[in-house]
Design a protein around this motif. Structure first.
Motif, PDB file in Angstrom:
ATOM      1  N   GLU A 312       0.807  -1.213   0.000  1.00  0.00           N
ATOM      2  CA  GLU A 312       0.000   0.000   0.000  1.00  0.00           C
ATOM      3  C   GLU A 312       0.841   1.262   0.000  1.00  0.00           C
ATOM      4  N   GLU A 313       1.963   1.264   0.747  1.00  0.00           N
ATOM      5  CA  GLU A 313       2.740   2.484   0.896  1.00  0.00           C
ATOM      6  C   GLU A 313       3.659   2.745  -0.291  1.00  0.00           C
ATOM      7  N   ASN A 314       3.847   1.757  -1.160  1.00  0.00           N
ATOM      8  CA  ASN A 314       4.718   1.957  -2.317  1.00  0.00           C
ATOM      9  C   ASN A 314       4.114   2.937  -3.306  1.00  0.00           C
ATOM     10  N   THR A 315       4.979   3.619  -4.040  1.00  0.00           N
ATOM     11  CA  THR A 315       4.507   4.580  -5.030  1.00  0.00           C
ATOM     12  C   THR A 315       4.977   4.138  -6.402  1.00  0.00           C
ATOM     13  N   PHE A 316       4.512   2.960  -6.798  1.00  0.00           N
ATOM     14  CA  PHE A 316       4.886   2.395  -8.089  1.00  0.00           C
ATOM     15  C   PHE A 316       3.629   2.023  -8.857  1.00  0.00           C
ATOM     16  N   ILE A 317       3.667   2.179 -10.151  1.00  0.00           N
ATOM     17  CA  ILE A 317       2.569   1.719 -10.990  1.00  0.00           C
ATOM     18  C   ILE A 317       3.135   0.908 -12.143  1.00  0.00           C
ATOM     19  N   ARG A 318       2.269   0.112 -12.738  1.00  0.00           N
ATOM     20  CA  ARG A 318       2.651  -0.671 -13.915  1.00  0.00           C
ATOM     21  C   ARG A 318       1.716  -0.303 -15.063  1.00  0.00           C
ATOM     22  N   LEU A 319       2.267  -0.030 -16.230  1.00  0.00           N
ATOM     23  CA  LEU A 319       1.493   0.269 -17.427  1.00  0.00           C
ATOM     24  C   LEU A 319       1.526  -0.952 -18.331  1.00  0.00           C
ATOM     25  N   LYS A 320       0.362  -1.401 -18.759  1.00  0.00           N
ATOM     26  CA  LYS A 320       0.280  -2.586 -19.615  1.00  0.00           C
ATOM     27  C   LYS A 320      -0.401  -2.207 -20.929  1.00  0.00           C
ATOM     28  N   GLY A 321      -0.005  -2.861 -22.011  1.00  0.00           N
ATOM     29  CA  GLY A 321      -0.637  -2.617 -23.303  1.00  0.00           C
ATOM     30  C   GLY A 321      -0.042  -1.464 -24.077  1.00  0.00           C
ATOM     31  N   LEU A 322       1.205  -1.075 -23.743  1.00  0.00           N
ATOM     32  CA  LEU A 322       1.869   0.021 -24.451  1.00  0.00           C
ATOM     33  C   LEU A 322       2.206  -0.381 -25.885  1.00  0.00           C
ATOM     34  N   VAL A 323       2.250   0.603 -26.783  1.00  0.00           N
ATOM     35  CA  VAL A 323       2.757   0.335 -28.129  1.00  0.00           C
ATOM     36  C   VAL A 323       4.240   0.011 -27.989  1.00  0.00           C
ATOM     37  N   TRP A 324       4.740  -0.826 -28.901  1.00  0.00           N
ATOM     38  CA  TRP A 324       6.113  -1.319 -28.754  1.00  0.00           C
ATOM     39  C   TRP A 324       7.164  -0.233 -28.935  1.00  0.00           C
ATOM     40  N   ASP A 325       6.810   0.856 -29.665  1.00  0.00           N
ATOM     41  CA  ASP A 325       7.801   1.909 -29.871  1.00  0.00           C
ATOM     42  C   ASP A 325       7.694   3.026 -28.834  1.00  0.00           C
ATOM     43  N   ALA A 326       6.901   2.801 -27.778  1.00  0.00           N
ATOM     44  CA  ALA A 326       6.765   3.812 -26.726  1.00  0.00           C
ATOM     45  C   ALA A 326       8.107   4.051 -26.034  1.00  0.00           C
ATOM     46  N   THR A 327       8.465   5.324 -25.848  1.00  0.00           N
ATOM     47  CA  THR A 327       9.723   5.681 -25.196  1.00  0.00           C
ATOM     48  C   THR A 327       9.461   6.167 -23.779  1.00  0.00           C
ATOM     49  N   GLU A 328      10.539   6.371 -23.041  1.00  0.00           N
ATOM     50  CA  GLU A 328      10.424   6.910 -21.684  1.00  0.00           C
ATOM     51  C   GLU A 328       9.752   8.277 -21.710  1.00  0.00           C
ATOM     52  N   GLU A 329      10.114   9.098 -22.709  1.00  0.00           N
ATOM     53  CA  GLU A 329       9.523  10.433 -22.819  1.00  0.00           C
ATOM     54  C   GLU A 329       8.033  10.348 -23.116  1.00  0.00           C
ATOM     55  N   ASP A 330       7.626   9.374 -23.957  1.00  0.00           N
ATOM     56  CA  ASP A 330       6.203   9.191 -24.266  1.00  0.00           C
ATOM     57  C   ASP A 330       5.423   8.891 -22.997  1.00  0.00           C
ATOM     58  N   ILE A 331       5.991   8.042 -22.158  1.00  0.00           N
ATOM     59  CA  ILE A 331       5.308   7.646 -20.927  1.00  0.00           C
ATOM     60  C   ILE A 331       5.223   8.823 -19.957  1.00  0.00           C
ATOM     61  N   LYS A 332       6.287   9.599 -19.872  1.00  0.00           N
ATOM     62  CA  LYS A 332       6.262  10.783 -19.001  1.00  0.00           C
ATOM     63  C   LYS A 332       5.234  11.800 -19.484  1.00  0.00           C
ATOM     64  N   THR A 333       5.104  11.920 -20.792  1.00  0.00           N
ATOM     65  CA  THR A 333       4.103  12.834 -21.352  1.00  0.00           C
ATOM     66  C   THR A 333       2.702  12.328 -21.042  1.00  0.00           C
ATOM     67  N   PHE A 334       2.500  11.014 -21.164  1.00  0.00           N
ATOM     68  CA  PHE A 334       1.204  10.408 -20.852  1.00  0.00           C
ATOM     69  C   PHE A 334       0.825  10.652 -19.394  1.00  0.00           C
ATOM     70  N   LEU A 335       1.823  10.590 -18.497  1.00  0.00           N
ATOM     71  CA  LEU A 335       1.617  10.834 -17.065  1.00  0.00           C
ATOM     72  C   LEU A 335       2.035  12.264 -16.707  1.00  0.00           C
ATOM     73  N   HIS A 336       1.630  13.205 -17.532  1.00  0.00           N
ATOM     74  CA  HIS A 336       2.110  14.592 -17.433  1.00  0.00           C
ATOM     75  C   HIS A 336       1.802  15.258 -16.098  1.00  0.00           C
ATOM     76  N   ASP A 337       0.742  14.795 -15.416  1.00  0.00           N
ATOM     77  CA  ASP A 337       0.370  15.426 -14.143  1.00  0.00           C
ATOM     78  C   ASP A 337       0.932  14.672 -12.942  1.00  0.00           C
ATOM     79  N   CYS A 338       1.891  13.767 -13.197  1.00  0.00           N
ATOM     80  CA  CYS A 338       2.523  12.992 -12.120  1.00  0.00           C
ATOM     81  C   CYS A 338       4.007  13.327 -12.020  1.00  0.00           C
ATOM     82  N   LYS A 339       4.561  13.235 -10.821  1.00  0.00           N
ATOM     83  CA  LYS A 339       5.998  13.430 -10.631  1.00  0.00           C
ATOM     84  C   LYS A 339       6.684  12.076 -10.796  1.00  0.00           C
TER      85      LYS A 339
END
Length: 356
Positions: A312-339
């Motif tokens: 419960e106290e961990n601050t980790f998430i898992r994203l499933k079903g990403l396109v294969w060419d998704a980059t780290e920057e793409d994921i950060k943009t997708f989670l734009h309102d998260c640190k």
């Protein structure tokens, strides 16, 4: 009506008798314990059950303990069972004649429609999709897909083991002789084997014909498949949408899109019926409520699912079903309102992205 299940996460010392004892209330015909190339148990077993009723009893043991480990229990198709339990001689493998224009998808969620499969195989030109059914008329979790060209066939096989709707979908070649057998064994309805193009035309009219319901008071552990099974007499369009709170935990509510008014009437008859010993309230709702609680879709039309992982106290998430060419920057943009502190893209043994 023979049925089949897979047990995962078994202790390596588990025997056939241990598994039969674990499934004590099920009529077991055969147990196959999977082994690796060295002959050691993989922790998986495949079980042939006498009837579909036994599957329900077996799945009720999901995540219960056998020895020191809890066991995952999932229903699988006959095709998956045969593939995993049949030991072929090398010469027999060479003699197999695979269809140059068909693949079989297995382990599909029961709520999957033709359009869901078309989106899953988005890089392939699909000529026709046939969702297979059991003798009872329920989806078997399999579909035969006719592909337009050899290149499309290769692209479809690349989708093997991709995750969608919370399940790992298998895409395999299928023998020519097996296709007609599978089609004969299933009970086809008029709209099951319509072409992908026809279904896309139907989708354009969904705003006019579809109805929506909201389910409240659901057990927190209720899955999409269990909710679909609860509404077994209803034709569900797309996925069951389980509503989560800000922390990503289920609220006990879900919304569902239904095909027509008849399905709505059938769904409302389920009001105050029990699921996991809790009665569920079923009421009609509108498309706005459904869309507001719908899933996140990326720019290429693929569903992205976020799941909280760990304690419960961990601050980790898992994203499933990403396109294969998704980059780290793409994921950060997708989670734009998260640190975001760190992104780890998972790859398989060949170094290719798994979509997680």
């Amino acid at each position: 009506d023979d049925s089949f299940i897979c047990l995962r996460g078994l202790v390596w010392s588990a025997t056939e008798n241990d598994i039969k004892t674990f499934l004590h209330d099920c009529k077991v015909k055969k147990v196959f314990i999977a082994t690796n190339e060295e002959g050691k148990p993989t922790g998986n077993a495949f079980v042939h059950l006498e009837s579909e009723a036994d599957v329900g009893k077996a799945v009720a043991h999901n995540r219960k303990y056998l020895g020191e480990r809890f066991v995952i229990v999932e229903e699988i198709s006959e095709f998956q069972y045969m593939r995993e339990t049949q030991v072929d001689e090398p010469r027999q493998i060479k003699n197999k004649e695979y269809s140059p224009s068909h693949v079989i998808l297995t382990n599909l969620p029961n709520t999957f429609s033709n359009s869901d499969i078309q989106k899953f195989l988005k890089d392939c030109k699909v000529k026709q999709i046939t969702i297979l059914k059991k003798k009872s008329g329920k989806p078997s979790g399999e579909a035969i897909v006719e592909i337009a060209s050899h290149n499309d066939l290769v692209r479809s096989l690349i989708c093997n083991n991709s995750s969608l709707g919370g399940k790992t979908i298998n895409v395999d070649q299928v023998e020519e002789c097996e296709i007609s057998k599978m089609l004969k064994k299933t009970k086809l309805t008029a709209d099951v084997s319509i072409s992908a193009e026809q279904e896309m035309e139907v989708d354009e009219d969904e705003m006019v014909t579809n109805y929506f319901i909201k389910l409240s008071g659901l057990p927190w552990k209720a899955s999409e498949e269990e909710i679909a099974e609860f509404l077994v007499d209803c034709e569900i369009v797309g996925n069951v949408v389980i509503i989560n709170n800000e922390e990503g935990r289920p609220t006990g509510d879900a919304v569902v899109k239904l095909l027509n008014k008849v399905d709505l009437e059938r769904a409302l008859k389920c009001n105050r019926k029990n699921l996991h010993n809790r009665f569920v309230v079923v009421v009609e709702t509108d498309s706005e409520t459904y869309n507001r609680n719908g899933r996140k879709i990326d720019s290429q039309g693929r569903e992205i699912r976020c799941e909280k992982t760990g304690a419960e106290e961990n601050t980790f998430i898992r994203l499933k079903g990403l396109v294969w060419d998704a980059t780290e920057e793409d994921i950060k943009t997708f989670l734009h309102d998260c640190k975001v502190k760190k992104v780890v893209l998972i790859t398989n043994e060949m170094g290719k992205p798994t979509g997680d």
